[in-house]
Design a protein around this motif. Structure first.
Motif, short mmCIF file in Angstrom:
data_model
loop_
_atom_site.label_atom_id
_atom_site.label_comp_id
_atom_site.label_asym_id
_atom_site.label_seq_id
_atom_site.Cartn_x
_atom_site.Cartn_y
_atom_site.Cartn_z
N TYR A 1 -2.58 0.51 -5.40
CA TYR A 1 -1.35 -0.76 -5.55
C TYR A 1 -1.78 -2.12 -6.07
N GLU A 2 -1.25 -2.70 -6.95
CA GLU A 2 -1.71 -4.22 -7.60
C GLU A 2 -0.67 -5.04 -7.36
N GLY A 3 0.19 -4.62 -6.79
CA GLY A 3 1.58 -5.58 -6.71
C GLY A 3 2.84 -5.29 -7.44
N LEU A 4 3.96 -6.33 -7.26
CA LEU A 4 4.98 -5.97 -8.19
C LEU A 4 5.00 -6.94 -9.49
N THR A 5 5.41 -6.23 -10.29
CA THR A 5 5.73 -7.00 -11.65
C THR A 5 6.86 -8.32 -11.37
N PRO A 6 7.05 -9.11 -12.09
CA PRO A 6 7.92 -10.28 -12.09
C PRO A 6 9.22 -9.46 -11.72
N GLU A 7 9.77 -8.37 -12.81
CA GLU A 7 10.84 -7.93 -12.62
C GLU A 7 10.96 -7.34 -11.05
N HIS B 1 0.86 -1.22 -0.07
CA HIS B 1 0.06 0.03 -0.15
C HIS B 1 0.81 1.36 -0.04
N PHE B 2 0.69 2.12 -0.85
CA PHE B 2 1.70 3.37 -1.29
C PHE B 2 1.37 4.27 0.17
N ALA B 3 0.58 4.40 0.73
CA ALA B 3 0.42 5.34 1.75
C ALA B 3 1.01 4.74 3.03
N ARG B 4 0.59 3.64 3.44
CA ARG B 4 1.25 2.82 4.51
C ARG B 4 2.96 2.66 4.34
N ALA B 5 3.24 2.55 2.93
CA ALA B 5 4.78 2.32 2.82
C ALA B 5 5.44 3.62 3.32
N ALA B 6 4.73 4.74 2.57
CA ALA B 6 5.28 6.20 2.85
C ALA B 6 5.31 6.70 4.19
N GLN B 7 4.15 6.10 5.11
CA GLN B 7 4.48 6.37 6.43
C GLN B 7 5.40 5.66 7.07
N ALA B 8 5.58 4.35 6.81
CA ALA B 8 6.76 3.49 7.48
C ALA B 8 7.77 4.18 6.96
N CYS B 9 8.06 4.77 5.87
CA CYS B 9 9.44 5.42 5.39
C CYS B 9 9.48 6.95 6.07
N TYR B 10 8.59 7.51 6.79
CA TYR B 10 8.64 8.88 7.15
C TYR B 10 8.76 9.80 6.00
N GLN C 1 3.67 10.39 0.37
CA GLN C 1 3.39 9.40 -0.60
C GLN C 1 4.09 9.89 -2.07
N PRO C 2 3.83 11.30 -2.43
CA PRO C 2 4.14 11.38 -3.78
C PRO C 2 6.14 11.21 -3.79
N ALA C 3 6.56 11.58 -2.56
CA ALA C 3 8.16 11.46 -2.66
C ALA C 3 8.33 9.92 -2.87
N LEU C 4 7.67 9.01 -2.24
CA LEU C 4 8.03 7.65 -2.48
C LEU C 4 7.73 7.10 -3.69
N SER C 5 6.59 7.50 -4.36
CA SER C 5 6.28 7.18 -5.36
C SER C 5 7.34 7.58 -6.59
N GLU C 6 7.70 8.90 -6.65
CA GLU C 6 8.61 9.38 -7.39
C GLU C 6 9.96 8.63 -7.26
N ALA C 7 10.33 8.12 -6.11
CA ALA C 7 11.66 7.44 -5.80
C ALA C 7 11.64 6.25 -6.85
N ILE C 8 10.62 5.58 -6.58
CA ILE C 8 10.28 4.22 -7.21
C ILE C 8 10.19 4.30 -8.72
N ARG C 9 9.64 5.74 -9.07
CA ARG C 9 9.58 5.57 -10.61
C ARG C 9 10.90 5.86 -11.06
N LYS C 10 11.67 6.75 -10.48
CA LYS C 10 13.17 6.95 -10.82
C LYS C 10 13.93 5.81 -10.88
N LEU C 11 13.54 4.77 -9.80
CA LEU C 11 14.16 3.34 -9.78
C LEU C 11 14.09 2.36 -11.01
#
Length: 310
Positions: A54-60, A17-26, A29-39
């Protein structure tokens, strides 16, 4: 690629879940999403399946998470080892155990903390055996204590600690359970008693069910629980009997007014041990715990019952 981006992806895979992940990382949510998009841009592969949520991870993405967990664990191990060279071993050791083995954890943490005063310990008890192995594999735990009777994956290595065996706890009064003259009890006799056992999801219960099945029996407990402490509490009322690992007598002793008789016909034991990730150089904290495990006679320590009544 930044380690922080890998951390965000690992947390997202855990939280789902994007919001919970962002909260856990302090972070936002936009900052977390942008970091993963850059990755994803850096790796030139999609890592996350995105829809309205959030619908899960791709195989990659699944493979990158596995590598990220390893990379982050190696980073933490390197930092801990460098710190240990400068100031002595420190940090938090994370141990997980199956419910029936949590009483054995103190046999290792006590000498570890004595030898390394700056180390703290975080113990997660009441885990399923599969979760202990999985969390050690995923570097969510530094070590675990679990059953060794089934083949373990190559990604972990084990140090045997002791053999778990079983005793019947029952009211000592006449007319309930075994007679006063008995020094052991058979599984068939135990199956006829009003039992309190661990619930079927716990491997400790699955082990007991296998032994009952080998004797052509099926346990039908009146009470089931996921806690050994709760099991003892129920047995202590005198209304139920329980089949428990002998190691828990070392923790609780034999409750007043109760008897503890070895289970026999057939006698049955289960190998228990410490597992850590099989990697080099690995976590300095895990290596320290492994050294303690090899020097400590856990089996002998767990044979001692506080009130000597067993």
């Amino acid at each position: 690629m930044l380690l922080r981006q890998l951390e965000y992806l690992v947390v997202l895979s855990r939280e789902r879940h994007f919001a919970r992940a962002a909260q856990a990382c302090y972070v936002s949510q936009p900052a977390l999403s942008e970091a993963i998009r850059k990755l994803e841009e850096d790796l030139d592969v999609p890592l996350v399946r995105r829809g309205r949520k959030y619908e899960g991870l791709t195989p990659e993405g699944e493979r990158v998470v596995a590598w990220a967990q390893r990379i982050l664990a190696d980073r933490d191990a390197m930092k801990s080892e460098v710190t240990a060279l400068r100031t002595g071993l420190s940090g938090t050791l994370r141990i997980g155990s199956v419910p029936t083995a949590s009483g054995a954890v103190a046999q290792l943490t006590s000498p570890l903390c004595t030898a390394h005063p700056l180390v703290t310990v975080e113990v997660t008890a009441d885990l399923r055996a599969v979760d202990v192995v999985r969390q050690v594999q995923n570097f969510e735990l530094d070590a675990g204590i679990t059953y060794l009777h089934r083949e373990l994956p190559d990604s972990v290595r084990a140090i045997p600690l002791y053999e778990e065996r079983y005793v019947l706890l029952a009211d000592a009064s006449e007319g309930f359970g075994p007679s006063a003259e008995q020094t052991s009890v058979g599984w068939a006799e135990a199956a006829r008693l009003p039992l309190c056992l661990l619930n079927p999801a716990m491997q400790g219960r699955q082990v007991l069910d296998e032994v009952f099945a080998e004797a052509g029996l099926e346990a039908a407990p009146r009470v089931e629980t996921d806690s050994v402490a709760a099991l003892f509490a129920h047995v202590r009322t005198g209304r139920w009997a329980g089949v428990v690992p002998h190691t828990w007598l070392h923790v609780f002793g034999v409750p007043h007014g109760m008897r503890a008789l070895p289970m026999a016909e057939p006698a049955h034991t289960m190998p228990m041990g410490l597992i850590v990730a099989a990697r080099e150089p690995g976590s300095v904290l895990a290596r320290a715990l492994t050294d303690v495990a090899r020097r400590t006679d856990v089996r002998a320590a767990l044979e001692r019952v506080p009130d000597g009544s067993y």
